[in-house]
Design an enzyme around this catalytic site. Structure first.
Site: not given
Length: 235
Positions: A102-103, A106, A110
Site C-alpha cells: 500500500h505504501e 503511494h 508520486h
C-alpha cells in the site's frame, strides 16, 4: 461564554464522530493482528516486498527504512522515503506485505504524478494553517463585538473547512494506493490468490479509518456551522 457552547445538543455530532473513529481504529487493529498470523507463501518480509515492488515499477530513488511504532507506516514524497513500522518491516505475514505494498502504491502515485496526490500535497500547508487557526479565531470571535466577532468566527469555520477538504482529498488517494497494491501483489506473484483475499480485508479495514476520519471532520464542521453560522442574525 454561555454554557451551551461547551455542552449542547450538537455535541452529539462530535461524539458520533469519535465513536466512528474508535470503531474503525479497533477494526483495523484487530484485522491486522488476525492476518499477521498468516505467513506469506513467498516468505518475503514487508521490506523485501517493498523493494521488489518499487524496482518492478522502475523506481530506484526511494529509500525503504524501518521506523518504530505499530502501523506508523507512511511514504514521504518530500524526501522519497518509505517508512515501515515494527510490525511490517521484518514480518513475512500477508498483512505486513499488504501494508508495505500500500505504501509502495503511494510511491508509485508520486512517481506517476497522480493528480489527487499532487493536490493533497499542495493543500497540506494550507490545511495545517487552517486547523491551527480555526479554534483560536472562533474563540476570539465569541468575546469581541458582534460584527467583528462574526467575521472572525466565519473565518475560523472557513479555516476548519480547509482541514475537512484535506480529509476528503485523502480518500481517493488511499483507495487508489490500496487498489494498486492488490494489483501489483498479484501481478508480481508476491502473494497468491487466496492470500490476496486476506490482504484486501486488511487494506479495506485500513481504508475505513480514513472514511471515519473524514466523516468525523464533516460532523465537526456541521456542528460549527449550526452553533456559530447564524450567530450574527440570531443576536
Amino acid at each position: 461564554m454561555p454554557f451551551y457552547y461547551y455542552w449542547d445538543p450538537t455535541y452529539w455530532l462530535v461524539l458520533v464522530g469519535a465513536v466512528i473513529c474508535l470503531i474503525a481504529s479497533a477494526r483495523v487493529n484487530s484485522t491486522f493482528r488476525k492476518y499477521s498470523r498468516y505467513r506469506s507463501m513467498s516468505g518475503m518480509t514487508g521490506a523485501q516486498a517493498a523493494e521488489r515492488i518499487l524496482r518492478a515499477a522502475g523506481i530506484h530513488d526511494v529509500e525503504v527504512r524501518h521506523i518504530a511504532g505499530n502501523l506508523t507506516d507512511h511514504y514521504d514524497p518530500r524526501n522519497k522515503t518509505l517508512s515501515l513500522s515494527d510490525s511490517v518491516y521484518g514480518s513475512d505475514s500477508v498483512a505486513a506485505v499488504g501494508v508495505a505494498a500500500h505504501e509502495c502504491g503511494h510511491a508509485i502515485q508520486h512517481h506517476l504524478s497522480y493528480v489527487p496526490l499532487s493536490l493533497r500535497s499542495a493543500i497540506v500547508p494550507v490545511a495545517n494553517i487552517g486547523s491551527t487557526l480555526a479554534w483560536p479565531l472562533i474563540i476570539i470571535g465569541l468575546f469581541i463585538s458582534r460584527s467583528t466577532g462574526q467575521m472572525l468566527i466565519t473565518a475560523g469555520i472557513i479555516c476548519f473547512s480547509l482541514a475537512v477538504l484535506f480529509q476528503l482529498i485523502t480518500l481517493p488517494v488511499e483507495f487508489n494506493a490500496s487498489s494498486r497494491a492488490v494489483r501489483i501483489l498479484g501481478d508480481t506473484g508476491i502473494l497468491g490468490s487466496d492470500e490476496l483475499v486476506y490482504t484486501k480485508r486488511v487494506l479495506g479495514a485500513a481504508a475505513l479509518t480514513y472514511v471515519a476520519g473524514a466523516a468525523a471532520a464533516i460532523l465537526q464542521l456541521l456542528r460549527l456551522v449550526l452553533l456559530f453560522g447564524g450567530r450574527g442574525r440570531d443576536d
